[in-house]
Design a protein around this motif. Structure first.
Motif, PDB file in Angstrom:
ATOM      1  N   THR A  32       5.523   7.053   3.589  1.00  0.00           N
ATOM      2  CA  THR A  32       5.092   6.493   2.310  1.00  0.00           C
ATOM      3  C   THR A  32       3.910   5.543   2.395  1.00  0.00           C
ATOM      4  N   PRO A  63       4.596   8.144 -10.115  1.00  0.00           N
ATOM      5  CA  PRO A  63       3.474   7.450 -10.761  1.00  0.00           C
ATOM      6  C   PRO A  63       3.899   6.185 -11.508  1.00  0.00           C
ATOM      7  N   THR A  67       0.860  -1.181   0.000  1.00  0.00           N
ATOM      8  CA  THR A  67       0.000   0.000   0.000  1.00  0.00           C
ATOM      9  C   THR A  67       0.892   1.225   0.000  1.00  0.00           C
ATOM     10  N   VAL A  68       0.531   2.203  -0.819  1.00  0.00           N
ATOM     11  CA  VAL A  68       1.321   3.440  -0.904  1.00  0.00           C
ATOM     12  C   VAL A  68       0.385   4.627  -0.700  1.00  0.00           C
ATOM     13  N   PHE A  69       0.770   5.538   0.187  1.00  0.00           N
ATOM     14  CA  PHE A  69      -0.029   6.751   0.365  1.00  0.00           C
ATOM     15  C   PHE A  69      -0.124   7.501  -0.961  1.00  0.00           C
ATOM     16  N   SER A  70      -1.317   7.958  -1.294  1.00  0.00           N
ATOM     17  CA  SER A  70      -1.524   8.638  -2.579  1.00  0.00           C
ATOM     18  C   SER A  70      -0.672   9.899  -2.689  1.00  0.00           C
ATOM     19  N   GLU A  71      -0.474  10.607  -1.582  1.00  0.00           N
ATOM     20  CA  GLU A  71       0.323  11.837  -1.590  1.00  0.00           C
ATOM     21  C   GLU A  71       1.763  11.538  -1.997  1.00  0.00           C
ATOM     22  N   TYR A  72       2.264  10.386  -1.564  1.00  0.00           N
ATOM     23  CA  TYR A  72       3.629   9.995  -1.920  1.00  0.00           C
ATOM     24  C   TYR A  72       3.675   9.441  -3.341  1.00  0.00           C
ATOM     25  N   GLN A  73       2.686   8.640  -3.694  1.00  0.00           N
ATOM     26  CA  GLN A  73       2.713   7.968  -4.995  1.00  0.00           C
ATOM     27  C   GLN A  73       2.617   8.950  -6.160  1.00  0.00           C
ATOM     28  N   LYS A  74       1.991  10.091  -5.935  1.00  0.00           N
ATOM     29  CA  LYS A  74       1.874  11.043  -7.051  1.00  0.00           C
ATOM     30  C   LYS A  74       3.244  11.571  -7.496  1.00  0.00           C
ATOM     31  N   TRP A  76       5.887   2.648 -11.814  1.00  0.00           N
ATOM     32  CA  TRP A  76       6.369   1.633 -10.888  1.00  0.00           C
ATOM     33  C   TRP A  76       7.890   1.600 -10.807  1.00  0.00           C
TER      34      TRP A  76
END
Length: 331
Positions: A292, A253, A243-250, A255
């Motif tokens: 994260t 984007p 699982t990745v926090f959306s704030e971090y993943q943006k 992989w």
């Protein structure tokens, strides 16, 4: 000083930060998040404001949304000084920013350096920069990065450069590399908020070492990824289990970029454990999870510790040879 990290205010990186300061970059950063600034920033903008229309400033202002700052640093590091002559650039500039490689930006840098008062300003600021560099140097005393880097990546022929960036950008640190140097261009340490005091680099030794090791690893890991395209594709299966926090993943984007961060965070935990302390490694591992949402850093670091044992036993010389096993263990 006993370390393999060179701390200085390299003039090629320095001129890029001063040019950025003369654009709208500082204002735009403040709009994103109001933050503290170093007095050298305002002094420099005030002293050089008459040169805001210089072609070098205009080039950066016109291209900053298309050309990230770290590409500008990499370009500048690849030039001679003080002539700003170009010869060869790292492969990623040819691949991802050919318009910069084919530009005449080096001539604009030379013109700015020779035809403005920036050399006089640097002379006036010389003592302040010396103190900044002396302070940052304390963070690396007794720490040899290549002792760990070479276990992962084989012989590291690059010089390791730490540039204490007190101008812009201040919302993030950056890395850059030339054919001969790996550089960490580090923002000032500590919380960036507007009401916070400017900290010295030596006020947070662990943070300085974390950000430095992280930035030194990036170009070296890029080479590993280029040699293991199939395995990098296969590693996408790891994404199903995290699982990745959306704030971090943006910020990541793709992989491949997120996977690189996962591995570098794991390597940084190993570096801290071997070079700083167990508590520093454990704190960074927990912080990384909280930042994260990824609960795989401790496992990644443990697998990398297993690799180091294999490396000591002569079974693997570099992480490149171990890469397929690393991916299998993480899936």
């Amino acid at each position: 000083m006993k370390t393999d990290v060179i701390v200085n205010d390299d003039s090629r990186i320095k001129i890029i930060t001063y040019l950025l300061a003369l654009t709208d970059y500082p204002k735009n950063e403040q709009k994103k998040r109001p933050h503290r600034i170093h007095k050298l920033l305002n002094d420099s903008i005030y002293t050089l404001k008459m040169f805001k229309e210089h072609e070098a400033v205009k080039f950066i202002a016109d291209n900053i949304n298309q050309i990230p700052a770290y590409f500008l640093y990499a370009y500048a590091l690849s030039l001679t000084y003080p002539d700003f002559e170009a010869s060869s650039f790292p492969y990623y500039l040819y691949d991802y920013c050919p318009e910069l490689v084919s530009s005449n930006f080096n001539r604009l840098l030379k013109s700015f350096y020779q035809e403005t008062t920036i050399k006089d300003l640097w002379k006036q600021q010389e003592d302040e920069w010396r103190l900044i560099c002396e302070d940052a140097s304390k963070c690396f005393e007794g720490i040899y990065y290549k002792d760990i880097l070479e276990k992962f990546f084989g012989e590291v022929k690059y010089d390791l450069l730490f540039y204490p960036n007190v101008l812009v950008p201040q919302l993030m640190s950056s890395g850059a590399s030339s054919l001969t140097q790996l550089a960490c261009i580090a923002r000032m340490p500590g919380p960036v908020d507007e009401d916070m005091e400017v900290m010295k680099f030596s006020d947070d030794v662990n943070w300085v070492n974390i950000v430095s090791f992280h930035e030194f690893c990036h170009p070296l890991l890029d080479d590993v990824f280029r040699n293991n395209r199939e395995e990098v594709q296969k590693s996408k299966n790891i994404a199903k289990n995290i699982t990745v926090f959306s704030e971090y993943q943006k910020h990541y984007p793709e992989w491949e970029d997120l996977f690189a961060e996962l591995l570098i965070y794991g390597m940084t935990i190993v570096f801290l454990r071997h070079m700083i302390s167990d508590s520093a490694a454990d704190e960074f591992s927990l912080f990384s999870e909280q930042k994260t949402g990824i609960k795989l850093f401790a496992k990644t670091a443990a697998i990398l510790e297993e690799y180091l044992i294999e490396n000591e036993n002569g079974n693997y010389i570099t992480i490149n040879q171990y890469f397929s096993k690393l991916v299998e263990k993480l899936i």
